[in-house]
Design a protein around this motif. Structure first.
Motif, PDB file in Angstrom:
ATOM      1  N   HIS B  33       0.844  -1.205   0.000  1.00  0.00           N
ATOM      2  CA  HIS B  33       0.000   0.000   0.000  1.00  0.00           C
ATOM      3  C   HIS B  33       0.869   1.241   0.000  1.00  0.00           C
ATOM      4  CE1 HIS B  33       0.916   0.346   4.268  1.00  0.00           C
ATOM      5  NE2 HIS B  33       0.670  -0.945   4.363  1.00  0.00           N
ATOM      6  N   ASP B  34       0.216   2.396  -0.025  1.00  0.00           N
ATOM      7  CA  ASP B  34       0.937   3.655  -0.219  1.00  0.00           C
ATOM      8  C   ASP B  34       2.045   3.919   0.790  1.00  0.00           C
ATOM      9  OD1 ASP B  34      -1.900   3.962   0.971  1.00  0.00           O
ATOM     10  OD2 ASP B  34      -0.843   5.646   1.862  1.00  0.00           O
ATOM     11  N   MET B  35       1.890   3.449   2.042  1.00  0.00           N
ATOM     12  CA  MET B  35       2.886   3.786   3.059  1.00  0.00           C
ATOM     13  C   MET B  35       4.253   3.146   2.774  1.00  0.00           C
ATOM     14  SD  MET B  35       1.278   5.914   4.922  1.00  0.00           S
ATOM     15  CE  MET B  35       2.098   6.110   6.501  1.00  0.00           C
ATOM     16  N   LYS B  69     -11.834  11.315  -5.329  1.00  0.00           N
ATOM     17  CA  LYS B  69     -12.052  10.237  -6.289  1.00  0.00           C
ATOM     18  C   LYS B  69     -10.800   9.951  -7.113  1.00  0.00           C
ATOM     19  CE  LYS B  69     -17.055  10.818  -6.990  1.00  0.00           C
ATOM     20  NZ  LYS B  69     -17.537   9.554  -6.394  1.00  0.00           N
ATOM     21  N   THR B  70      -9.946  10.959  -7.270  1.00  0.00           N
ATOM     22  CA  THR B  70      -8.705  10.775  -8.036  1.00  0.00           C
ATOM     23  C   THR B  70      -7.563  11.449  -7.289  1.00  0.00           C
ATOM     24  OG1 THR B  70      -8.857  12.864  -9.231  1.00  0.00           O
ATOM     25  CG2 THR B  70     -10.025  10.980 -10.190  1.00  0.00           C
ATOM     26  N   ILE B  71      -6.349  11.201  -7.753  1.00  0.00           N
ATOM     27  CA  ILE B  71      -5.182  11.814  -7.106  1.00  0.00           C
ATOM     28  C   ILE B  71      -5.297  13.335  -7.136  1.00  0.00           C
ATOM     29  CG2 ILE B  71      -2.700  12.237  -7.384  1.00  0.00           C
ATOM     30  CD1 ILE B  71      -2.260   9.358  -7.921  1.00  0.00           C
ATOM     31  N   ASP B  72      -5.849  13.856  -8.235  1.00  0.00           N
ATOM     32  CA  ASP B  72      -5.950  15.313  -8.355  1.00  0.00           C
ATOM     33  C   ASP B  72      -6.829  15.934  -7.272  1.00  0.00           C
ATOM     34  OD1 ASP B  72      -4.328  15.177 -10.562  1.00  0.00           O
ATOM     35  OD2 ASP B  72      -6.020  14.997 -11.972  1.00  0.00           O
ATOM     36  N   ASP B  73      -7.707  15.119  -6.685  1.00  0.00           N
ATOM     37  CA  ASP B  73      -8.568  15.642  -5.616  1.00  0.00           C
ATOM     38  C   ASP B  73      -7.847  15.738  -4.273  1.00  0.00           C
ATOM     39  OD1 ASP B  73     -10.603  15.582  -7.461  1.00  0.00           O
ATOM     40  OD2 ASP B  73     -11.418  13.659  -6.766  1.00  0.00           O
ATOM     41  N   GLU B  76      -2.305  19.158  -2.082  1.00  0.00           N
ATOM     42  CA  GLU B  76      -0.843  19.043  -2.112  1.00  0.00           C
ATOM     43  C   GLU B  76      -0.329  18.725  -0.719  1.00  0.00           C
ATOM     44  OE1 GLU B  76       1.322  19.327  -4.558  1.00  0.00           O
ATOM     45  OE2 GLU B  76      -0.069  19.911  -6.153  1.00  0.00           O
ATOM     46  N   GLY B  77       0.719  17.948  -0.646  1.00  0.00           N
ATOM     47  CA  GLY B  77       1.326  17.667   0.659  1.00  0.00           C
ATOM     48  C   GLY B  77       1.674  16.200   0.791  1.00  0.00           C
ATOM     49  N   GLU B  78       1.936  15.791   2.032  1.00  0.00           N
ATOM     50  CA  GLU B  78       2.399  14.429   2.333  1.00  0.00           C
ATOM     51  C   GLU B  78       1.471  13.341   1.802  1.00  0.00           C
ATOM     52  OE1 GLU B  78       2.638  13.744   6.477  1.00  0.00           O
ATOM     53  OE2 GLU B  78       4.570  14.750   6.707  1.00  0.00           O
ATOM     54  N   MET B  79       0.135  13.557   1.990  1.00  0.00           N
ATOM     55  CA  MET B  79      -0.832  12.532   1.597  1.00  0.00           C
ATOM     56  C   MET B  79      -0.733  12.263   0.101  1.00  0.00           C
ATOM     57  SD  MET B  79      -4.601  12.857   3.219  1.00  0.00           S
ATOM     58  CE  MET B  79      -4.717  14.522   3.780  1.00  0.00           C
ATOM     59  N   ARG B  80      -0.735  13.359  -0.642  1.00  0.00           N
ATOM     60  CA  ARG B  80      -0.727  13.237  -2.095  1.00  0.00           C
ATOM     61  C   ARG B  80       0.583  12.621  -2.584  1.00  0.00           C
ATOM     62  NH1 ARG B  80      -2.983  17.549  -6.265  1.00  0.00           N
ATOM     63  NH2 ARG B  80      -1.883  16.861  -8.125  1.00  0.00           N
ATOM     64  N   MET B  81       1.684  13.061  -1.983  1.00  0.00           N
ATOM     65  CA  MET B  81       3.005  12.542  -2.355  1.00  0.00           C
ATOM     66  C   MET B  81       3.073  11.021  -2.190  1.00  0.00           C
ATOM     67  SD  MET B  81       6.281  14.316  -0.698  1.00  0.00           S
ATOM     68  CE  MET B  81       6.706  12.730   0.031  1.00  0.00           C
ATOM     69  N   THR B  82       2.426  10.560  -1.121  1.00  0.00           N
ATOM     70  CA  THR B  82       2.476   9.141  -0.783  1.00  0.00           C
ATOM     71  C   THR B  82       1.691   8.320  -1.810  1.00  0.00           C
ATOM     72  OG1 THR B  82       2.602   9.846   1.507  1.00  0.00           O
ATOM     73  CG2 THR B  82       2.036   7.559   1.144  1.00  0.00           C
ATOM     74  N   VAL B  83       0.491   8.795  -2.125  1.00  0.00           N
ATOM     75  CA  VAL B  83      -0.347   8.085  -3.095  1.00  0.00           C
ATOM     76  C   VAL B  83       0.287   8.163  -4.487  1.00  0.00           C
ATOM     77  CG1 VAL B  83      -2.637   7.974  -4.153  1.00  0.00           C
ATOM     78  CG2 VAL B  83      -2.414   8.499  -1.720  1.00  0.00           C
ATOM     79  N   GLU B  84       0.825   9.343  -4.811  1.00  0.00           N
ATOM     80  CA  GLU B  84       1.491   9.520  -6.100  1.00  0.00           C
ATOM     81  C   GLU B  84       2.711   8.624  -6.232  1.00  0.00           C
ATOM     82  OE1 GLU B  84       0.569  14.053  -7.644  1.00  0.00           O
ATOM     83  OE2 GLU B  84       2.319  13.688  -6.387  1.00  0.00           O
ATOM     84  N   GLY B  85       3.441   8.491  -5.131  1.00  0.00           N
ATOM     85  CA  GLY B  85       4.649   7.658  -5.125  1.00  0.00           C
ATOM     86  C   GLY B  85       4.318   6.240  -5.574  1.00  0.00           C
ATOM     87  N   LEU B  86       3.291   5.673  -4.952  1.00  0.00           N
ATOM     88  CA  LEU B  86       2.912   4.296  -5.278  1.00  0.00           C
ATOM     89  C   LEU B  86       2.484   4.186  -6.739  1.00  0.00           C
ATOM     90  CD1 LEU B  86       2.508   1.554  -3.762  1.00  0.00           C
ATOM     91  CD2 LEU B  86       0.082   2.106  -3.712  1.00  0.00           C
ATOM     92  N   HIS B  87       1.803   5.221  -7.206  1.00  0.00           N
ATOM     93  CA  HIS B  87       1.290   5.236  -8.573  1.00  0.00           C
ATOM     94  C   HIS B  87       2.443   5.323  -9.585  1.00  0.00           C
ATOM     95  CE1 HIS B  87      -2.217   6.342 -11.280  1.00  0.00           C
ATOM     96  NE2 HIS B  87      -1.160   6.342 -12.067  1.00  0.00           N
ATOM     97  N   LYS B  88       3.359   6.261  -9.330  1.00  0.00           N
ATOM     98  CA  LYS B  88       4.326   6.578 -10.384  1.00  0.00           C
ATOM     99  C   LYS B  88       5.404   5.506 -10.572  1.00  0.00           C
ATOM    100  CE  LYS B  88       8.000   9.238  -8.305  1.00  0.00           C
ATOM    101  NZ  LYS B  88       8.218  10.369  -7.491  1.00  0.00           N
ATOM    102  N   TRP B  89       5.743   4.744  -9.529  1.00  0.00           N
ATOM    103  CA  TRP B  89       6.795   3.736  -9.679  1.00  0.00           C
ATOM    104  C   TRP B  89       6.302   2.473 -10.384  1.00  0.00           C
ATOM    105  CZ3 TRP B  89      11.561   5.270  -9.339  1.00  0.00           C
ATOM    106  CH2 TRP B  89      11.878   6.349  -8.513  1.00  0.00           C
TER     107      TRP B  89
END
Ligand code: SF4
Lengths: 208, 469
Positions: B33-35, B69-73, B76-89
């Motif tokens: 998961h994202d963490m 509903k989506t990452i764009d929602d 900005e900040g730690e929460m988004r970075m974490t979810v984005e991290g899992l997505h982008k790799w």
């Protein structure tokens, strides 16, 4: 960038020890969840350890063992029953490392936290309830009193020079003494893993 | 001597055994998961890659706002970075990723069984202690730390020592409104949060057979709260039917051989356990916790304990401290405890059956406390909407949210204020778990809904009696 500080080989040492008189001190107490997205390299990461027990909302210190003279800077924690129960968060060990805590002594510990300690170079030591009670009492009575830890001989020496021996798995001891990272170690079995996987996928074909 | 269910699965996965008893186990499936998103840049930095990328399944859950509903929602900040991290790799490492706009995303322990990632006979790991959940599907599943997460990513294997084995048998029949949640809270009340430490627990008996797959998952989920990393139940027809047709379950041409093997996965009659405990299922009542450890539970008909009755001084001190933190009076009936917020969700109780149980109570009533209903996955959310459960909740004045861990761990903005008190279907009532200073009472979904519509902890059996049930 590596994620945490590299593991150091575990050496014999003596240090002031901090008594934590809390049963079932769970991983949410050791590091509250709101610190879990922090990196061990962030400023003030060390303050996350036992944060809500150590600090008031305004950041000032509470009256708690950690903040008392004599205990400050101790490299050993002596805890009570079921230390580190709860979640698998490895941050609960990273915050120990950030505070230079090298060993935790307790009558019992959460299974996952115990493993995480070994993986990050913190020595988990299980002693009896009576011995832990006695050690904490001695520390409370004489803050700053030292405990010596010798992993090689699997003994610790209390403030009154009494020695206690403890059990540890041979493989865990080997890893700690040498500061070994498991991935490097397991890569040596690469061929065996491959052979096993082939045979396994042949007999459990729906998983291949 | 016969083998236990645990032994059969363990033995099937041993790559190598050292003289000191440490075993290198092959890992079938790995959930994340994202963490754990930081694992990927770390592996990249070390020049490492996934050994079997198709065996790693990732879903964002801990850091997902339940209004997004989506990452764009996500702000900005730690929460988004974490979810984005899992997505982008995902692109670079090639694992299976259920993105936020994919209905299959949700809480990692809900997604695994729902997608057929979790199957009988496998070893499944995840960097999360509630991985014990998956044992309900007749597999060996346990939580691991972050270092071990990276180890499995790179080697598809893990060093383990064999735990001791315990069997907990629940005889008899569970009464109305008594769920898997109540069974596990009753077990933990009895054996304590360290009662299972060092053990793998197998659950058996007529009351376990009676439980649905969802109920079994709830039971296995909170096995970690009893100290054991592993809880498991032998696969039966119910379990096999559940797996049929799921995305990552065996396909038609493999199905029969899989089922044939799964049917062998049960403890032999002469298998020995290191410990055996039996409970009478007929005696289990709906449970609530009053303290700051899951072991501090009591039937809803009971009272808050009096520390004076506790002979052990350390335990007495724990009870006193818990009562002070929870702001409760010794000896008061638990049904007098007033509730500010109700949370139905978490990997313990966010499956469709859980939502149905909560909706049954909420139907035609009005919430007296703020109530969040957070489904465990996008698919469950959809299913609930097909059944009209969302309308029942909304009509009762409850909030119908997007899937995620939410107020179970308060990492996504859903949290209690200091001193606020919840009835929650999650699994941990630790100090500060739902936000600094939060006070949590653990309950089943039906009991949570009953607390919502009355404003205090309530015996849901009494409430439903009025409905002529
Ligand atoms: S719902 Fe709660 S217990 Fe479950 S995985 Fe998420 S944070 Fe952990």
């Amino acid at each position: 960038m590596s994620e945490g500080k590299p593991m150091k080989p575990f050496k014999t040492f003596a240090s002031a020890a901090i008594p934590i008189d809390i049963q079932n001190c769970d991983t949410d107490q050791i590091v509250p969840a709101r610190f879990l997205r922090k990196s061990p390299f962030d400023a003030d990461f060390d303050r996350a350890l036992l944060h809500d027990l150590r600090f008031n909302a305004d950041g000032s210190e509470k009256d708690f063992a950690f903040n008392r003279d004599g205990f400050r800077g101790g490299k050993i924690i002596v805890a009570d029953l079921n230390w580190g129960c709860g979640s698998s968060r490895e941050h609960a060990v990273e915050v120990l490392v950030a505070n230079d805590i090298r060993a935790v002594i307790a009558p019992s510990m959460g299974d996952i936290h115990y493993n995480n300690c070994v993986k990050r170079g913190v020595l988990p030591i299980k002693l009896t309830v009576e011995d832990c009670d006695k050690l904490r009492k001695q520390l409370q009575d004489g803050p700053g009193a030292e405990i010596a830890v010798d992993l090689d001989s699997q003994t610790i020496t209390g403030p009154d020079q009494a020695t206690y021996s403890f059990e540890i798995d041979g493989f865990d001891k080997h890893r700690l003494l040498n500061g070994l990272d498991d991935i490097g170690l397991t890569m040596e079995y690469d061929g065996q893993i491959g052979m096993f996987a082939d045979a396994y996928k042949a007999r459990r074909s729906w998983l291949s | 001597m016969g083998k236990t269910l645990f032994d059969k699965i363990w033995d099937d996965h041993v790559i190598f055994e050292r003289d000191d008893g440490n075993v290198l186990l092959y890992i079938d499936r790995h959930l994340t998961h994202d963490m754990h998103h930081r694992a990927f840049p770390d592996l990249k930095h070390r020049g490492l890659k996934l050994r079997e990328p198709d065996k790693l399944f990732a879903t964002p859950d801990h850091s997902v706002p339940t209004t997004a509903k989506t990452i764009d929602d996500i702000p900005e900040g730690e929460m988004r970075m974490t979810v984005e991290g899992l997505h982008k790799w995902q692109k670079e490492f090639g694992y299976v990723h259920f993105a936020m706009d994919d209905d299959r995303h949700g809480i990692v322990h809900v997604v695994g069984p729902e997608q057929g990632i979790t199957l009988p006979g496998i070893i499944l790991v995840c960097g999360d202690s509630h991985t014990s959940t998956h044992g309900a599907m007749g597999c060996l599943a346990f939580g691991i730390g972050h270092s071990e997460v990276k180890h499995v990513m790179v080697t598809q294997a893990l060093w383990q020592r064999k735990p001791k084995k315990m069997r907990i048998t629940i005889t008899g029949t569970l009464g109305p409104s008594v769920s898997g949640k109540d069974v596990i809270l009753a077990i933990i009340q009895k054996i304590g949060t360290a009662g299972g430490t060092g053990y793998a627990i197998e659950y058996a008996g007529s009351a376990i057979d009676q439980l649905s797959m969802e109920g079994r998952m709830t039971l296995c989920n909170m096995t970690i709260e009893a100290g054991a990393r592993i809880g498991m139940i032998a696969p039966d027809d119910k379990c096999i039917d559940y797996c049929r047709g799921l995305t990552f379950a065996p396909k038609a041409d493999q199905w029969d051989s899989a089922v044939q093997y799964w049917r062998t996965l049960k403890s032999d009659p002469d298998a020995e356990f290191d410990a055996e405990i039996t409970f009478d299922g007929d005696l289990i009542e709906p449970m609530v916790t009053w303290g700051v450890s899951p072991q501090w539970g009591v039937p809803i008909t009971g009272t808050v304990p009096d520390p004076k009755d506790e002979p052990d001084p350390n335990r007495r001190a724990e009870i006193e401290a818990a009562l002070a933190y929870m702001d409760l009076k010794a000896g008061m009936p638990v049904s007098d405890i007033k509730i500010d917020t109700v949370f139905v969700g978490a990997c313990t109780n966010s499956r469709i059956e859980d939502l149905r149980a909560a909706a049954e109570v909420a139907r035609g009533r009005t919430a007296k406390a703020r109530t969040l209903i957070v489904p465990g996955s996008g698919l469950i959310r959809k299913q609930a909407e097909v059944e009209g459960l969302d309308k029942v909740f909304i009509d009762a004045g409850m909030e119908w949210r997007e899937p995620g861990c939410s107020m179970c761990i308060a990492l996504n903005g859903d949290m209690l204020q200091p001193g606020e008190r919840s009835a929650s279907t999650s699994n941990r009532n630790f100090r500060g778990r739902q936000g600094p200073g939060s006070r949590t009472h653990l309950v089943s979904p039906a009991m949570a809904a009953a607390a919502a519509v009355t404003g205090h902890l309530t015996d849901v059996r009494e409430l439903l009696k009025g409905d002529g049930q």
